[in-house]
Design a protein around this motif. Structure first.
Motif, PDB file in Angstrom:
ATOM      1  N   SER A  49      35.889  38.629  34.497  1.00  0.00           N
ATOM      2  CA  SER A  49      37.095  39.063  33.794  1.00  0.00           C
ATOM      3  C   SER A  49      36.803  40.389  33.107  1.00  0.00           C
ATOM      4  O   SER A  49      35.661  40.675  32.741  1.00  0.00           O
ATOM      5  N   ASN A  51      38.810  41.169  30.491  1.00  0.00           N
ATOM      6  CA  ASN A  51      39.534  40.996  29.236  1.00  0.00           C
ATOM      7  C   ASN A  51      38.544  40.640  28.128  1.00  0.00           C
ATOM      8  O   ASN A  51      38.019  39.534  28.097  1.00  0.00           O
ATOM      9  N   GLY A 128      43.047  35.179  20.972  1.00  0.00           N
ATOM     10  CA  GLY A 128      42.422  34.825  22.254  1.00  0.00           C
ATOM     11  C   GLY A 128      41.535  33.602  22.138  1.00  0.00           C
ATOM     12  O   GLY A 128      41.161  32.989  23.132  1.00  0.00           O
ATOM     13  N   THR A 177      49.046  42.475  25.551  1.00  0.00           N
ATOM     14  CA  THR A 177      49.492  41.103  25.811  1.00  0.00           C
ATOM     15  C   THR A 177      49.863  40.890  27.271  1.00  0.00           C
ATOM     16  O   THR A 177      50.213  39.796  27.673  1.00  0.00           O
ATOM     17  N   ASP A 178      49.763  41.974  28.064  1.00  0.00           N
ATOM     18  CA  ASP A 178      50.107  41.887  29.479  1.00  0.00           C
ATOM     19  C   ASP A 178      48.843  41.544  30.264  1.00  0.00           C
ATOM     20  O   ASP A 178      47.922  42.349  30.352  1.00  0.00           O
ATOM     21  N   SER A 179      48.781  40.335  30.827  1.00  0.00           N
ATOM     22  CA  SER A 179      47.510  39.928  31.450  1.00  0.00           C
ATOM     23  C   SER A 179      47.215  40.781  32.684  1.00  0.00           C
ATOM     24  O   SER A 179      46.055  40.970  33.053  1.00  0.00           O
TER      25      SER A 179
ATOM     26  N   ASN C  84      40.324  35.210  37.862  1.00  0.00           N
ATOM     27  CA  ASN C  84      41.718  35.464  37.529  1.00  0.00           C
ATOM     28  C   ASN C  84      42.546  35.604  38.807  1.00  0.00           C
ATOM     29  O   ASN C  84      42.984  36.695  39.152  1.00  0.00           O
TER      30      ASN C  84
END
Lengths: 504, 312, 307
Positions: A49, A51, A128, A177-179, C84
């Motif tokens: 990921s 993120n 998160g 907030t936009d994955s 993901n």
């Protein structure tokens, strides 16, 4: 008949060999063709990921890539906190931190960085609920009095704010907030992501809007190669330029290779073997100390780890803020026997030690060597190598006797490790000690950094002398680069950064 | 792992007993007669080698006073033929923690052969019982149990083993269990086919007419007919089971650390290919020789015992 | 024939359903929670609960199972817990990589198998035949993970000829494909050898010879043509085991295939991906078996009559 079948056979053979040869040729051209500005990196663990605000916020492979893309408000430079996106900070009162942000920073898409972005990023990290969210548990309010001022109010004094901020990446508030943003994220850092295949590869390209010196590399290409032998071969065959996380035995061989440079450096990571202090016979500190005295760590680490580790001087590696040297436990089987006798186990006992597959550098060998030494004083330790998921399950349920693992204090601050793992409320290893709790909580609430360091030295002494675990080894980081990769500077957080690297 | 027996057995529905004929892939031509001396050699050489392994596995570790727990880190990664700190000679070199490889491989032989034998015993008994049951009773029992085998065979055996091993966790018992679960349908299929073929044969019918019960017929007519092909299948499977065990151990899903098997030793050596090639190479050769011998023996037994079991 | 095919199809659906059920409940028997594994030991219990809800693991197992079946019927296996992406698309990309590897291995095995088989059949029990027979015994017996390691040792480490891992270039395909091909190679070459030897005594070959056709036409045309279909059919059956055997090869050579995806997903307790992998592999395996079986039935009159 004979000649025909022979001919047929030969023809087919030639065909296959020819195919093989062709495909190899095509590779050798692509392999060497991209020397102009692409750094080919092989990571030892997959990047799953990009993120850094959620589940993967403390994940080494994620952070390695993310640090090239995002920046933080402050950085840790040679152990000291230094300004980065924040120019300066003050404490108007013990519960409030106020940061003045730089006003000349833009994201890669051209939008300027404001305090709203910093606020959104911190909020994202807290929301998160990842492994770093706990660092910010006492945050009450995040304020943005103006475009370039950020305030953080906490419910009780929090001395670790600056250390914590070294892992708060600032992303654009509009996107955070936009994955889908994290499929190809960009920030204010020197690079931005051009493509990302979870678990396999990441491509970074230069961020032309970067405020600092433009990186010399045009692109960085990360590829996951799980096998040690695969990475070593890829490196020696010029398929990649850099890798890390190689076991010490490989490094010994690679040091002699003219085409490669091996850099070893101290890190925030160490080895530890915990005893479950809530379980017989490890409820007795004498037993735990006996375990330590029984193993010849000097010989083992000298043979097994070469330059990949240095004997530990305390429960935290020396590079960490708050680490202090403690009294060593010498190898002394007679002393171990004596301690065991005092504790009521003159003939030793039987127990087990678990670890998760691939958890630790030379882990299986290290475990074998310790188990061999323990057997010599009558302690029979059954090795249990488990899948990580199983290991975690047992660990958190305290369903184990002893466990071996490595850990990194990624914020570079003793609080991250000591207060996370050794508070009685953490319930991590069955060890409870009100005196230790008091020191750790006091240290966290202390804004004076020198006083904090003193408190952590006291806490470290308790953990060490009570032998909550064995701390045999501080781990060195190792990065292997092909000759021609210049300007690489290692950092103790062991997240290799390539912003300053150039190729010749 | 390509397993011709599994694959060909997977061929079909509980069809005609022709299945047993398609078992095996060994196309040794009937047209070329083999000389008797060579045939004898093909039996005795592999038998001799296998016996050697069994003996080495039984008494080797005892003779060498091998302690799988004791390490000697200062002697690690010594090449074959090195003198160790205690003056002993490491004929095959030492591993990554300084254990002598020779006794370790002998210990590995013990573990691998035991696991193989235990697996075949378990899978063979269970598989044969189910197969005979299905073949003898037919009907719903047959349909249900054979569908179960189908479900299983609907999945590549090594992947199934990986899955089962991951579910069960790694221990010696679980390896035996895992491999038995992947192997039993092979025995069941053959036993079922043999039972079907036997139960309607004249002597079985005669016994039935004379008032013999089911148990009697199974014991005296079916079992003897089933036993011999099963023995052959077991021999052929031994190689596959041992390779499967090594493969699982290689994936760290098999034999846990602390119990040396060939697979774990090879897996340990993988990270030392550059500095200590012998750790991965030598146990692999030892394993390969064993499996080849078992294979030759299996083929030979198959040819001797029942021409129907060989290809044509 | 049609009835036979339909019956097989019905059984296959049943088998697939069984496999889905087994994998669903078996995975949930294994120790270790997907959410905990994802968040690590320091996660907040509330965060773990939230993630479990997101994964749909908070519902009763039976409810989860029904939901899983409903979605699986439309080839939707949910999102991966770890990566993901949707489980279905992950499985498809990895299956493609494995299929590419298996197809290359298959080609190598067929081509080399015919070549060596023909060579061996030239002089039965001659030197070449014996060498080939030993070779075939070896390729069949050697554990593929060890063969893979040895290839890396020789061709990557010592000779620096081939890349040892990854899937970036055609050269990276060579060693994994060869490793995977070896066991099948042994099957093919034995079939070819024995088939050729038999066929050379068959009436039509004898007739062809008698008609004065050249040896080349006899062997090359009549004999080989008649061998091709059965050999490819049997080898096709083995294609399924190639897909399975690939897990070892994929691990050794870091090939991003379905076997590795599945083992990694099992280790990470990534239920949705494990389920998608198992069901997809089972489906592919079943289809291959079905096609090969039907081919068999068409080809072999004896079997045709018995069904």
């Amino acid at each position: 008949m004979r000649s025909l079948t022979t001919r047929l056979g030969a023809l087919a053979l030639v065909g296959v060999l020819g195919l093989t040869a062709c495909s190899f040729d095509s590779d050798s051209t692509t392999g060497t063709g991209d020397g102009a500005g692409t750094l080919r990196v092989a990571n030892p663990t997959p990047v799953v990921s990009l993120n850094p605000f959620a589940a993967n916020s403390a994940d080494q492979p994620t952070l390695t890539v993310v640090q090239e893309v995002f920046e933080t408000l402050v950085v840790r430079d040679n152990g000291e906190i230094a300004p980065n996106l924040a120019e300066s900070w003050t404490n108007p009162d013990p519960l409030t931190w106020q940061f003045a942000l730089r006003d000349d920073v833009t994201f890669a898409d051209g939008t300027p960085l404001t305090s709203a972005d910093a606020k959104a990023s911190l909020q994202a990290l807290i929301d998160g609920k990842g492994p770093l969210a706990g660092l910010w548990a006492t945050v009450e309010e995040i304020g943005t009095p103006d475009e370039h001022t950020l305030t953080i109010r906490t419910s009780s004094a929090l001395g670790t704010v600056l250390s914590n901020l070294t892992l708060l990446w600032i992303a654009p508030a509009a996107k955070i907030t936009d994955s889908a943003f994290f499929d190809a994220p960009y920030g204010t850092g020197p690079f931005k992501v051009s493509s990302f295949t979870a678990g396999q590869s990441v491509e970074l390209v230069r961020n032309d809007a970067y405020r600092g010196d433009q990186p010399k590399l045009a692109t960085i290409s990360y590829r996951y190669i799980p096998e040690v032998s695969g990475r070593v071969t890829a490196l020696t065959n010029n398929e990649i330029d850099v890798t890390w996380g190689l076991p010490p035995d490989q490094l010994t061989g690679l040091r002699g290779n003219d085409a490669l440079t091996v850099q070893s450096f101290p890190t925030y990571a160490n080895y530890y073997i915990w005893f479950n202090s809530s379980r017989e016979p490890f409820t007795d500190a004498r037993v735990r100390r006996a375990m330590w005295h029984a193993v010849d760590f000097a010989t083992i680490s000298g043979s097994l780890f070469d330059q990949a580790g240095t004997p530990a001087t305390g429960p935290l590696p020396e590079a960490i803020f708050g680490a202090a040297a403690q009294n060593p436990y010498p190898y002394d089987p007679a002393k171990a026997k004596q301690l065991l006798t005092e504790a009521g186990y003159p003939n030793g006992f039987t127990t087990s030690m678990m670890w998760s597959t691939g958890c630790c550098t030379n882990g299986n060998s290290f475990a074998d060597a310790m188990i061999s030494d323990w057997a010599k004083v009558g302690i029979v330790v059954k090795p249990e190598e488990l899948e990580r998921a199983t290991w975690l399950d047992k660990l958190l349920k305290l369903d184990w006797n002893s466990t071996m693992t490595t850990g990194s204090t990624i914020t570079g601050d003793a609080d991250f490790t000591l207060a996370r793992l050794y508070l009685s409320t953490a319930k991590r290893n069955g060890y409870t000690n009100p005196a230790l709790d008091e020191i750790l909580l006091a240290a966290r609430a202390e804004l004076d950094q020198d006083k904090r360091a003193d408190l952590y030295a006291q806490a470290g002494k308790i953990v060490w002398d009570d032998a909550v675990g064995i701390f045999p080894l501080d781990l060195s980081g190792n990065v292997v680069l092909r000759t021609g990769v210049n300007g690489f500077t290692p950092t103790p957080n062991d997240l290799p950064s390539f912003a300053g690297v150039s190729l010749s | 792992m390509t397993d011709p027996v599994t694959a060909s057995v997977a061929l079909g529905t509980p069809g005609p007993p022709v299945e047993a004929d398609t078992t095996g892939d060994d196309g040794r031509p009937a047209a070329v007669p083999r000389r008797p001396r060579r045939r004898r050699l093909r039996l005795w050489i592999p038998l001799g080698v296998i016996a050697g392994y069994v003996v080495a596995g039984l008494i080797g570790p005892v003779l060498a006073r091998y302690d799988p727990i004791a390490t000697s880190v200062t002697d690690r990664l010594r090449p074959p033929g090195s003198r160790l700190a205690d003056g002993s000679l490491a004929l095959l070199g030492t591993d990554q923690v300084g254990r002598d490889l020779l006794p370790q491989i002998m210990q590995g032989a013990r573990v691998s052969i035991l696991v193989g034998a235990a697996t075949l015993l378990l899978a063979g008994v269970v598989g044969a019982a189910i197969g005979i049951l299905c073949g003898y009773l037919g009907g719903v029992v047959d349909a249900v149990l054979m569908r179960l085998a189908d479900i299983q065979l609907a999945f590549p055996s090594i992947l199934l083993a990986v899955f089962v091993a991951a579910v069960l966790g790694s221990s010696v018992t679980n390896v035996v269990l895992t491999l038995s679960i992947t192997t039993w349908p092979i025995f069941a299929r053959v036993a079922r086919a043999q039972t079907l073929a036997t139960k309607s044969r004249d002597f079985a019918n005669a016994a039935r007419t004379l008032g013999a019960g089911s148990w009697h017929i199974v014991r005296h007519c079916v079992l003897p007919a089933v036993a011999s092909p099963l023995m052959v299948i077991a021999t052929v499977q031994l190689g596959f089971v041992i390779v499967a065990e090594a493969s699982l151990s290689f994936l760290s899903l098999g034999i846990p650390p602390g119990t040396p098997s060939w697979g774990t030793t090879i897996a340990n050596g993988r990270d030392y290919l550059a500095s200590a090639w012998w750790i991965a190479t030598i146990p692999g050769l030892v394993l390969a020789l064993f499996v080849v011998c078992v294979g030759v023996l299996g083929d030979e037994l198959r040819d001797r015992s029942d021409p129907n079991l060989s290809t044509r | 024939m049609l009835r036979y095919a339909l019956r097989r199809l019905a059984i296959s659906a049943l088998v697939l359903f069984g496999a889905a059920t087994v994998v669903f409940f078996a995975m949930r028997q294994v120790d270790g929670d997907p959410a905990v594994n994802q968040l690590g030991p320091d996660a907040d219990p509330a965060a773990v609960e939230a993630l479990r809800r997101e994964y749909g693991l908070d519902a009763a197992p039976v409810v989860q199972y029904v939901r899983f079946l409903q979605r699986a019927a439309t080839f939707d296996f949910g999102d991966s817990f770890r990566l993901n992406d949707a489980a279905t698309s992950l499985v498809l990309t990895h299956l493609t990589a494995t299929a590419a590897l298996a197809a290359t291995a298959f080609t190598i095995a067929i081509v080399l198998g015919f070549a060596l088989g023909a060579l061996a059949a030239t002089r039965p029990n001659g030197i070449v035949d014996r060498v080939v027979s030993v070779l075939s015994m070896l390729t069949q017996s050697l554990p593929s993970f060890w063969v893979g390691i040895m290839l890396i040792l020789v061709f990557s480490r010592w000779l620096h000829l081939l890349p040892s891992s990854g899937a970036g270039s055609p050269a990276a395909m060579v060693m994994p494909a060869v490793t995977l091909a070896l066991p099948l190679l042994s099957v093919v070459l034995r079939l070819v050898r024995s088939g050729l030897l038999d066929v050379l005594h068959e009436d039509y070959v004898v007739t062809a010879r008698a008609k004065g056709l050249s040896e080349t036409r006899v062997v090359g045309w009549h004999a080989m043509r008649n061998m091709l279909i059965p050999v490819v059919t049997v080898a096709g059956l083995e294609f399924g085991s190639l897909l399975g055997g690939a897990v070892i090869v994929e691990t050794v050579f870091a090939w991003p295939g379905i076997g590795r995806l599945m083992t990694d997903a099992i280790a990470a307790r990534d239920y949705s991906v494990v389920q998608a992998c198992v069901i997809t592999v089972a489906a592919v395996f079943i289809v291959i078996n079905l096609v090969v079986d039907l081919l068999y039935v068409r080809l072999d009159p004896r079997v045709r009559e018995s069904v």
